[in-house]
Design a protein around this motif. Structure first.
Motif, short mmCIF file in Angstrom:
data_model
loop_
_atom_site.label_atom_id
_atom_site.label_comp_id
_atom_site.label_asym_id
_atom_site.label_seq_id
_atom_site.Cartn_x
_atom_site.Cartn_y
_atom_site.Cartn_z
N GLY A 15 5.95 -3.84 23.82
CA GLY A 15 5.36 -4.70 22.78
C GLY A 15 5.41 -6.17 23.16
O GLY A 15 5.97 -6.57 24.18
N LEU A 16 4.77 -6.95 22.30
CA LEU A 16 4.63 -8.39 22.52
C LEU A 16 5.17 -9.09 21.28
O LEU A 16 4.90 -8.67 20.16
CB LEU A 16 3.13 -8.66 22.67
N ALA A 17 5.95 -10.15 21.48
CA ALA A 17 6.50 -10.86 20.32
C ALA A 17 6.52 -12.34 20.59
O ALA A 17 6.60 -12.78 21.75
CB ALA A 17 7.93 -10.39 20.04
N THR A 18 6.42 -13.12 19.54
CA THR A 18 6.64 -14.56 19.67
C THR A 18 7.68 -14.97 18.64
O THR A 18 7.85 -14.32 17.62
CB THR A 18 5.36 -15.37 19.39
N GLY A 19 8.37 -16.05 18.94
CA GLY A 19 9.35 -16.54 17.97
C GLY A 19 10.23 -17.60 18.61
O GLY A 19 10.05 -17.92 19.79
N ARG A 20 11.15 -18.13 17.82
CA ARG A 20 12.11 -19.09 18.38
C ARG A 20 13.28 -18.33 18.97
O ARG A 20 13.62 -17.24 18.49
CB ARG A 20 12.59 -20.03 17.28
N LEU A 21 13.91 -18.91 19.99
CA LEU A 21 15.05 -18.24 20.61
C LEU A 21 16.28 -18.33 19.72
O LEU A 21 16.57 -19.38 19.14
CB LEU A 21 15.38 -18.90 21.96
N HIS A 22 17.00 -17.21 19.64
CA HIS A 22 18.31 -17.22 18.98
C HIS A 22 19.31 -16.71 20.02
O HIS A 22 19.30 -15.52 20.37
CB HIS A 22 18.28 -16.33 17.75
N ILE A 23 20.14 -17.64 20.52
CA ILE A 23 21.02 -17.29 21.65
C ILE A 23 22.44 -17.09 21.16
O ILE A 23 23.02 -17.96 20.52
CB ILE A 23 20.96 -18.39 22.72
N ALA A 24 22.98 -15.92 21.44
CA ALA A 24 24.34 -15.63 20.97
C ALA A 24 25.08 -14.90 22.07
O ALA A 24 24.58 -13.94 22.61
CB ALA A 24 24.27 -14.74 19.74
N ASP A 25 26.25 -15.38 22.40
CA ASP A 25 27.04 -14.68 23.41
C ASP A 25 28.44 -15.21 23.44
O ASP A 25 28.66 -16.41 23.62
CB ASP A 25 26.42 -14.85 24.79
N ILE A 150 18.67 -13.40 22.08
CA ILE A 150 19.09 -13.39 23.49
C ILE A 150 20.60 -13.19 23.51
O ILE A 150 21.33 -13.95 22.88
CB ILE A 150 18.83 -14.75 24.18
N ARG A 151 21.07 -12.18 24.21
CA ARG A 151 22.51 -11.95 24.24
C ARG A 151 22.91 -11.34 25.58
O ARG A 151 22.12 -10.62 26.19
CB ARG A 151 22.88 -10.98 23.12
N ARG A 152 24.14 -11.64 26.01
CA ARG A 152 24.59 -11.05 27.27
C ARG A 152 24.48 -9.53 27.18
O ARG A 152 23.98 -8.88 28.08
CB ARG A 152 26.04 -11.47 27.54
N GLU A 153 24.97 -8.95 26.07
CA GLU A 153 24.75 -7.52 25.86
C GLU A 153 24.36 -7.31 24.41
O GLU A 153 25.20 -7.32 23.50
CB GLU A 153 26.00 -6.70 26.21
N VAL A 154 23.07 -7.16 24.17
CA VAL A 154 22.59 -6.93 22.80
C VAL A 154 23.17 -5.59 22.35
O VAL A 154 23.16 -4.61 23.10
CB VAL A 154 21.04 -6.88 22.78
N SER A 155 23.71 -5.55 21.13
CA SER A 155 24.29 -4.30 20.66
C SER A 155 23.32 -3.63 19.68
O SER A 155 22.52 -4.31 19.04
CB SER A 155 25.64 -4.56 19.97
N PRO A 156 23.41 -2.30 19.52
CA PRO A 156 22.53 -1.62 18.58
C PRO A 156 22.72 -2.17 17.17
O PRO A 156 21.76 -2.29 16.41
CB PRO A 156 22.98 -0.15 18.64
N ALA A 157 23.98 -2.50 16.81
CA ALA A 157 24.24 -3.00 15.46
C ALA A 157 23.56 -4.35 15.23
O ALA A 157 23.08 -4.64 14.13
CB ALA A 157 25.74 -3.11 15.22
N ASP A 158 23.49 -5.20 16.28
CA ASP A 158 22.75 -6.48 16.16
C ASP A 158 21.33 -6.19 15.67
O ASP A 158 20.81 -6.83 14.76
CB ASP A 158 22.58 -7.16 17.53
N LEU A 159 20.69 -5.23 16.33
CA LEU A 159 19.28 -4.97 16.07
C LEU A 159 19.07 -4.44 14.65
O LEU A 159 18.16 -4.87 13.95
CB LEU A 159 18.72 -3.98 17.09
#
Ligand code: PEP
Ligand code: MG
Length: 572
Positions: A15-25, A150-159
């Motif tokens: 898929g294709l998405a646009t948006g602002r970055l949200h960086i968490a790590d 954006i995350r070093r390791e995106v977790s399923p719970a984040d999503l």
């Protein structure tokens, strides 16, 4: 002219998405004020104390004692104040928290009493939790509107937690297509790439970006022309067109299409696209950060919003599968609550006063993780069964056991299920097993008489047969076409047919166009697929011809590599 920055990654959810970055790590620089650091310690202390209260309320006093002491550590001024002072003195928050914890842990490790020296690990765990608290994408302020996580390791719970809060796409440095975060992203229809260079973590929070997960690319700071080219693309979570009636191949062979979910959002989406029900409810996903086995009210609160969407429909509730990349902290640190080694915890200053409770839990059972741990705990299994029976009364409920390796496990769950059904005054649901270990697949005929259905977990099965870790970027659903994996699937389908029980595939290969015709060809009669892929799978099925699939599967079983099998499918 301004140039955008581009990062390449492995496409794991299209898929294709646009948006602002949200960086968490938590591994990256966490910028926090002294007050925020103090608040994070207080929040961690409060979470543990609340959990201890819930466990005590459920009669689980020994686990409550352990969690309560962890709360005392998080509130201990000897740990908190040095960290706060260091940040006030200009130190970066992550370093300040880690150093304060290390110095307390070092003090504990020097203590002569081994049960107190062991508490050093608990202090480090609290430091981890505080850093997670400071950097959690769920807790932190997010950009308004659509955003790309954006995350070093995106977790399923984040999503799952962010799915209805503007999440448009996800980018992970770690992981691959078989990681659970990728699986959940596919279920939600959220575009995602993994294996991206860690430099992406240094991008500026709030910057505009385009995520083209089909091309495996994140464009940070796109030009106006690049943005205009992809205007109005965010479609994740939007209902798809609904397909009517049961799915079937072009020649009329009925194949049940259900969906895999871990949330009400995915369930709504799958049903809206024509799924007949849920073929796999991954119940463990909300608990991958848990500090103890969920209580009965926690199970109820998790299951009710999903199961109430499934009145009159198949609802396959899988028992907690704390294995692979889904092992929560309380099982992964070797000293789980309820285990023989778990006792009190205390930071150096609290150690002396808390020493009296050390060893309070000695002698309790403590399996490491997975199904064995669930079966070893005195109430974990019965609590989950009671909640499922209760919340699932109006559904066509089935219970699914993960990672089964022995018939004794099935007997133990069947007995517990009978007791729970009688206690809940509920009908006895069907009981099935995940066939996802090579030895279980090879011995499917021995399991068939003991169960009501098989569900083949090709994610784990493929990884085990081909020697690939779930997080390995080389692991992907299409590899289930490998002749060695396909032969096991065919064997399980055969055993199911002979025993007269249904056989489904709920691994992600069921939605992969390179594998799907082969699954139909070996006689699989039910597919459970990521919720966002239901419509596509139904339309692929509608173009297939069963006799041709059976002939194709015969040929693929004689191939020697996955690539050869894919070529056969593509040539069809
Ligand atoms: C599997 O292993 O294929 C499966 C469906 O289970 P999970 O992906 O949750 O391990
Ligand atoms: Mg599995």
């Amino acid at each position: 002219m301004r140039r955008s920055a581009r990062f390449r990654g492995l496409p794991v959810s299209a898929g294709l998405a646009t948006g602002r970055l949200h960086i968490a790590d938590s591994g990256a620089a966490v910028s926090a004020t002294p007050d925020e650091v103090r608040d994070a310690f207080a929040a961690v202390a409060a979470q543990r104390s609340a959990l201890a209260g819930r466990l005590r309320g459920a009669g689980r006093d020994e686990e409550a004692d352990i969690i309560e002491v962890a709360g005392l550590i998080a509130a201990d001024p000897a740990l908190v104040e040095p960290a706060v002072a260091a940040v006030r003195g200009g130190e970066q928050a992550a370093t300040a928290v880690r150093e304060a914890a290390e110095s307390q842990a070092a003090l504990l490790e020097r203590l002569p009493a081994p049960e107190l020296a062991e508490r050093a690990g608990d202090v480090r765990q609290i430091a981890h939790a505080v850093l997670d608290q400071l950097s959690s994408p769920r807790a932190a302020a997010r950009p308004a509107g659509a955003f790309i996580l954006i995350r070093r390791e995106v977790s399923p719970a984040d999503l799952i937690d962010l799915a209805e809060a503007g999440l448009a796409g996800a980018v992970s440095v770690a992981g691959g297509a078989s990681s659970h975060a990728a699986i959940i992203a596919r279920g939600l229809g959220v575009p995602m790439i993994t294996g991206v260079d860690a430099a992406v973590l240094a991008a500026a929070e709030g910057q505009h970006a385009i995520l083209d997960a089909d091309a495996g690319e994140l464009i940070v700071g796109p030009t106006a022309a690049e943005l205009a080219a992809v205007a109005n693309v965010n479609g994740a979570g939007q209902p798809q067109a609904r397909a009517a009636g049961p799915a079937s191949t072009a020649d009329g062979r009925k194949i049940a299409v259900l969906c895999n979910v871990a949330s009400a959002t995915e369930t709504r989406r799958g049903l809206a696209a024509g799924a007949e029900g849920v073929g796999l409810l991954r119940t463990e996903i909300p608990y991958t950060d848990a500090l103890a086995w969920p209580t009965l009210p926690e199970h109820r609160a998790q299951l009710a919003p999903i199961l109430e969407l499934l009145a009159g429909k198949p609802a396959t509730v899988r028992l907690l599968d704390f294995s692979g990349d889904k092992i929560p902290p309380f099982l992964s640190h070797g000293r789980q609550p309820g285990s023989a080694a778990a006792g009190t915890a205390a930071s150096a200053s609290a150690a002396a006063g808390l020493a009296g409770t050390a060893g309070a839990t000695a002698g309790l059972a403590g399996a490491t993780a997975g199904l064995a741990a669930l079966l070893a705990h005195p109430t974990a299994l019965s609590d989950q069964l009671l909640a499922a029976l209760d919340a699932g009364r109006r559904t066509r409920l089935s219970i699914l056991i993960p990672m089964v390796s022995a018939l004794g496990e099935v007997t133990q769950v069947r007995d517990a299920l009978a007791r729970a059904a009688s206690a809940a005054g509920a009908d006895l649901p069907r009981l099935g097993i995940m066939v996802e270990l090579r030895s279980t697949a090879a011995a499917a005929e021995a399991f068939a008489p003991a169960v009501d259905f098989f569900s083949i977990g090709t994610n784990d099965l493929t990884g085990q047969v081909l020697g690939l870790d779930r997080r390995d970027p080389a692991a992907k659903p299409a590899l289930a076409a490998h002749p060695q994996v396909l032969a096991l699937i065919a064997h399980v389908a055969d055993a199911g047919r002979q025993a007269g029980i249904p056989v489904s595939v709920c691994g992600d290969s069921a939605a992969d166009p390179l594998v799907l015709p082969l699954l139909v060809g070996v006689g699989v009669d039910t597919l459970s697929v990521p919720a966002a892929h239901v419509l596509r799978v139904r339309s692929v099925l509608a173009d297939l011809d069963y006799p041709a699939c059976a002939a194709l599967a015969d040929q693929a079983l004689r191939a020697s590599t996955a690539e050869e099998a894919w070529k056969l499918v593509l040539a069809q």
